[in-house]
Design a protein around this motif. Structure first.
Motif, PDB file in Angstrom:
ATOM      1  N   GLY A  65      11.116  -5.725 -33.375  1.00  0.00           N
ATOM      2  CA  GLY A  65      10.283  -4.928 -34.271  1.00  0.00           C
ATOM      3  C   GLY A  65       9.042  -4.446 -33.550  1.00  0.00           C
ATOM      4  N   GLU A  66       9.248  -3.887 -32.354  1.00  0.00           N
ATOM      5  CA  GLU A  66       8.125  -3.495 -31.505  1.00  0.00           C
ATOM      6  C   GLU A  66       7.225  -2.451 -32.163  1.00  0.00           C
ATOM      7  N   ASP A  67       6.008  -2.332 -31.627  1.00  0.00           N
ATOM      8  CA  ASP A  67       4.994  -1.473 -32.228  1.00  0.00           C
ATOM      9  C   ASP A  67       5.471  -0.027 -32.357  1.00  0.00           C
ATOM     10  N   SER A  68       6.229   0.456 -31.382  1.00  0.00           N
ATOM     11  CA  SER A  68       6.638   1.864 -31.405  1.00  0.00           C
ATOM     12  C   SER A  68       7.973   2.065 -32.094  1.00  0.00           C
ATOM     13  N   SER A  69       8.463   1.047 -32.783  1.00  0.00           N
ATOM     14  CA  SER A  69       9.783   1.121 -33.402  1.00  0.00           C
ATOM     15  C   SER A  69       9.673   1.247 -34.918  1.00  0.00           C
ATOM     16  N   GLY A  70      10.503   2.112 -35.475  1.00  0.00           N
ATOM     17  CA  GLY A  70      10.608   2.228 -36.921  1.00  0.00           C
ATOM     18  C   GLY A  70      11.868   1.527 -37.383  1.00  0.00           C
ATOM     19  N   ASP A  71      11.730   0.319 -37.895  1.00  0.00           N
ATOM     20  CA  ASP A  71      12.874  -0.513 -38.288  1.00  0.00           C
ATOM     21  C   ASP A  71      12.878  -0.587 -39.809  1.00  0.00           C
ATOM     22  N   ILE A  72      13.654   0.286 -40.442  1.00  0.00           N
ATOM     23  CA  ILE A  72      13.594   0.473 -41.887  1.00  0.00           C
ATOM     24  C   ILE A  72      14.991   0.305 -42.469  1.00  0.00           C
ATOM     25  N   PHE A  73      15.091  -0.481 -43.543  1.00  0.00           N
ATOM     26  CA  PHE A  73      16.390  -0.888 -44.062  1.00  0.00           C
ATOM     27  C   PHE A  73      16.474  -0.618 -45.562  1.00  0.00           C
ATOM     28  N   LEU A  74      17.648  -0.230 -46.004  1.00  0.00           N
ATOM     29  CA  LEU A  74      17.900   0.051 -47.417  1.00  0.00           C
ATOM     30  C   LEU A  74      19.163  -0.676 -47.833  1.00  0.00           C
ATOM     31  N   ALA A  75      19.127  -1.349 -48.972  1.00  0.00           N
ATOM     32  CA  ALA A  75      20.305  -2.033 -49.520  1.00  0.00           C
ATOM     33  C   ALA A  75      20.550  -1.533 -50.934  1.00  0.00           C
ATOM     34  N   PHE A  76      21.832  -1.309 -51.270  1.00  0.00           N
ATOM     35  CA  PHE A  76      22.160  -0.890 -52.630  1.00  0.00           C
ATOM     36  C   PHE A  76      23.430  -1.587 -53.108  1.00  0.00           C
ATOM     37  N   SER A  77      23.535  -1.696 -54.428  1.00  0.00           N
ATOM     38  CA  SER A  77      24.718  -2.262 -55.087  1.00  0.00           C
ATOM     39  C   SER A  77      25.391  -1.173 -55.904  1.00  0.00           C
ATOM     40  N   THR A  78      26.705  -1.120 -55.833  1.00  0.00           N
ATOM     41  CA  THR A  78      27.445  -0.082 -56.557  1.00  0.00           C
ATOM     42  C   THR A  78      27.826  -0.490 -57.976  1.00  0.00           C
ATOM     43  N   GLN A  79      27.331  -1.635 -58.460  1.00  0.00           N
ATOM     44  CA  GLN A  79      27.621  -1.983 -59.851  1.00  0.00           C
ATOM     45  C   GLN A  79      27.015  -0.928 -60.778  1.00  0.00           C
ATOM     46  N   PRO A  80      27.592  -0.707 -61.981  1.00  0.00           N
ATOM     47  CA  PRO A  80      27.018   0.264 -62.919  1.00  0.00           C
ATOM     48  C   PRO A  80      25.559  -0.070 -63.233  1.00  0.00           C
ATOM     49  N   ALA A  81      24.712   0.959 -63.223  1.00  0.00           N
ATOM     50  CA  ALA A  81      23.286   0.746 -63.449  1.00  0.00           C
ATOM     51  C   ALA A  81      22.737   1.560 -64.607  1.00  0.00           C
ATOM     52  N   SER A  82      23.516   2.502 -65.140  1.00  0.00           N
ATOM     53  CA  SER A  82      23.020   3.388 -66.192  1.00  0.00           C
ATOM     54  C   SER A  82      23.472   2.908 -67.575  1.00  0.00           C
ATOM     55  N   PRO A  83      22.653   3.159 -68.603  1.00  0.00           N
ATOM     56  CA  PRO A  83      23.072   2.825 -69.972  1.00  0.00           C
ATOM     57  C   PRO A  83      24.139   3.801 -70.455  1.00  0.00           C
ATOM     58  N   PRO A  84      24.918   3.418 -71.445  1.00  0.00           N
ATOM     59  CA  PRO A  84      25.871   4.365 -72.025  1.00  0.00           C
ATOM     60  C   PRO A  84      25.143   5.525 -72.690  1.00  0.00           C
ATOM     61  N   ALA A  85      25.873   6.624 -72.922  1.00  0.00           N
ATOM     62  CA  ALA A  85      25.254   7.839 -73.440  1.00  0.00           C
ATOM     63  C   ALA A  85      24.606   7.639 -74.804  1.00  0.00           C
ATOM     64  N   ASP A  86      25.107   6.691 -75.588  1.00  0.00           N
ATOM     65  CA  ASP A  86      24.603   6.516 -76.952  1.00  0.00           C
ATOM     66  C   ASP A  86      23.589   5.393 -77.072  1.00  0.00           C
ATOM     67  N   SER A  87      23.043   4.917 -75.945  1.00  0.00           N
ATOM     68  CA  SER A  87      22.107   3.792 -76.006  1.00  0.00           C
ATOM     69  C   SER A  87      21.113   3.857 -74.855  1.00  0.00           C
ATOM     70  N   PRO A  88      19.883   3.416 -75.095  1.00  0.00           N
ATOM     71  CA  PRO A  88      18.909   3.328 -74.006  1.00  0.00           C
ATOM     72  C   PRO A  88      18.999   2.015 -73.231  1.00  0.00           C
ATOM     73  N   VAL A  89      19.919   1.163 -73.618  1.00  0.00           N
ATOM     74  CA  VAL A  89      20.011  -0.165 -73.024  1.00  0.00           C
ATOM     75  C   VAL A  89      21.184  -0.227 -72.055  1.00  0.00           C
ATOM     76  N   ALA A  90      20.895  -0.529 -70.795  1.00  0.00           N
ATOM     77  CA  ALA A  90      21.942  -0.739 -69.793  1.00  0.00           C
ATOM     78  C   ALA A  90      22.308  -2.216 -69.767  1.00  0.00           C
ATOM     79  N   ARG A  91      23.578  -2.480 -69.796  1.00  0.00           N
ATOM     80  CA  ARG A  91      24.057  -3.864 -69.704  1.00  0.00           C
ATOM     81  C   ARG A  91      24.610  -4.074 -68.298  1.00  0.00           C
ATOM     82  N   VAL A  92      23.857  -4.829 -67.522  1.00  0.00           N
ATOM     83  CA  VAL A  92      24.201  -5.020 -66.114  1.00  0.00           C
ATOM     84  C   VAL A  92      24.395  -6.498 -65.837  1.00  0.00           C
ATOM     85  N   SER A  93      24.987  -6.768 -64.680  1.00  0.00           N
ATOM     86  CA  SER A  93      25.232  -8.146 -64.266  1.00  0.00           C
ATOM     87  C   SER A  93      24.290  -8.525 -63.136  1.00  0.00           C
ATOM     88  N   SER A  94      24.098  -9.810 -62.984  1.00  0.00           N
ATOM     89  CA  SER A  94      23.239 -10.308 -61.911  1.00  0.00           C
ATOM     90  C   SER A  94      23.836 -11.599 -61.366  1.00  0.00           C
TER      91      SER A  94
END
Length: 418
Positions: A332-361
């Motif tokens: 992780g040297e001074d002149s280095s840009g060491d940048i990381f991104l992590a994502f999960s493909t589980q559903p994250a959006s609420p259904p069209a008829d509700s503001p509540v998303a039901r997700v797992s953890s």
């Protein structure tokens, strides 16, 4: 380990070619035959890989590249030589590109850029692709994604795209701004599942890793059913690290392969201030000291998983990536840009008829196998990037050598790793 089986695979592997490398401004109209990857050489870093051993083992994830290669010889700003490109990672493919995924980022050292992360970390959501390119092309690629989204009536959803960079100015006419909107669009439009081209492709075309030719690399891990059976995939744009510290499975490979340092082929020394000590290739056959600043460069790592993780858990995954980089010899040297991104493909959006998303953890007590998978797959992706890359001569005749497979294996055998 008996090496006969890996080498029996060599001739077959050399006959394969993978889709996905675009030839815009390129002397290369189709991918070169692939070289053996780490596993074909008996180097696994532990764990069970997915069927493709790629980030595309995670269901729904697709990857596209646009590779730009043209010109040779003396650097003429605005004309070339060109050694650059764009890589696109779409977490849910094109058809569901605007459907958000839970995500988080982490920077080991922040001498670099990844746009869109302020809102990503605030909301815990990533909408749209993750784009990788060179340092001076972040702006045009960012704007290209917004325009691409607007054409699809997704201007709001893709208005804060994630674009990350590493610096390819040692091999590429980076101030010539050769990456254009259409190149980013092509990477997006040609993104697909299946095998992922590695090495000198896409955003990794002009990159250098631990003093050898670097670029794009990928790997994956599949957990046993008893641990959830989840898949975790990694893609890296590898452009970091010193030769001196380069290590593979605890073996000091950089000390064992001290020659093959970057050099220049022309009659004049390179104009870049970063290469003042570089020697001509005709004079450097036995050169064993670095000719470019140690630790210069960056690495971008994208981690994908189908495990049901929330943003705070994905932040924990992203924070494990540096353990892999450290094992490979990065600081992780001074002149280095060491940048990381992590994502999960589980559903994250609420259904069209509700503001509540039901997700797992996933329970925190069951994250350890995913931490281990992240460290394993990141190491393998870095090495795959280097093994796939070919020796490249770029701007001002600067030549960077590929990691020689047989000498790598010789070093591993010397230390009892094969």
């Amino acid at each position: 380990m008996n090496l006969s089986a890996p080498f029996r695979l060599l001739s077959a592997l050399l006959l394969l070619s993978l889709p996905g490398v675009s030839g815009a401004q390129s002397t290369q109209t189709k991918p070169a035959p692939t070289k053996p990857r780490a596993r074909a050489l008996g180097i696994t870093f532990g764990g069970q890989s997915g069927p493709l051993n790629a980030i595309t083992d995670v269901p729904g994830v697709v990857v596209g590249h646009t590779t730009l290669i043209s010109g040779e010889g003396k650097l003429t700003e605005g004309k070339g030589p060109v050694r650059t490109g764009v890589t696109a990672v779409l977490p849910r493919g094109r058809e569901r590109v605007a459907e958000p995924v839970f995500a988080a980022t982490y920077a080991l050292n922040g001498n670099g850029e990844m746009t869109g992360t302020t809102w990503l970390n605030e909301s815990g959501l990533l909408s749209g692709p993750v784009m990788l390119t060179n340092t001076n092309s972040v702006g045009v690629v960012r704007d290209a994604v917004v325009a691409w989204g607007a054409k699809r009536k997704l201007a709001w959803e893709l208005s804060l795209p994630v674009v990350a960079e590493t610096y390819d100015g040692l091999l590429n006419d980076i101030n010539g701004f050769h990456v254009k909107q259409e190149h980013a669009w092509r990477a997006l439009d040609e993104a697909r599942g299946g095998p992922v081209p590695e090495g000198n492709v896409g955003g990794g075309t002009g990159m250098i890793c631990h003093g050898f030719k670097g670029g794009i690399g990928t790997a994956s891990r599949t957990l046993p059913e008893a641990q959830g059976g989840y898949t975790l995939g990694v893609l890296v744009q590898c452009n970091y690290g010193s030769r001196r510290l380069f290590s593979v499975e605890g073996v000091p490979v950089g000390e064992e392969i001290r020659d093959l340092q970057a050099c220049y082929t022309g009659s004049e020394a390179p104009s870049s201030p970063f290469m003042q000590g570089m020697r001509a290739c005709s004079q450097s056959a036995s050169l064993t000291t670095s000719t470019i600043p140690e630790g210069m460069g960056s690495i971008i790592v994208v981690v994908a998983t189908d495990a049901p993780l929330l943003p705070h858990q994905l932040a924990r995954i992203a924070r494990r990536v540096p353990l892999a980089i450290g094992k490979m010899g990065g600081l992780g040297e001074d002149s280095s840009g060491d940048i990381f991104l992590a994502f999960s493909t589980q559903p994250a959006s609420p259904p069209a008829d509700s503001p509540v998303a039901r997700v797992s953890s996933l329970d925190n007590g069951h994250l350890n196998p995913l931490f281990e998978a992240t460290v394993q797959a990141t190491q393998e992706a870095i090495l795959n990037a280097m093994l796939a890359a070919d020796t490249q001569t770029g701007a001002d005749g600067v030549r960077v050598f590929a990691l020689p497979h047989e000498r790598l294996l010789r070093a591993l055998r010397k230390y009892g790793r094969q």
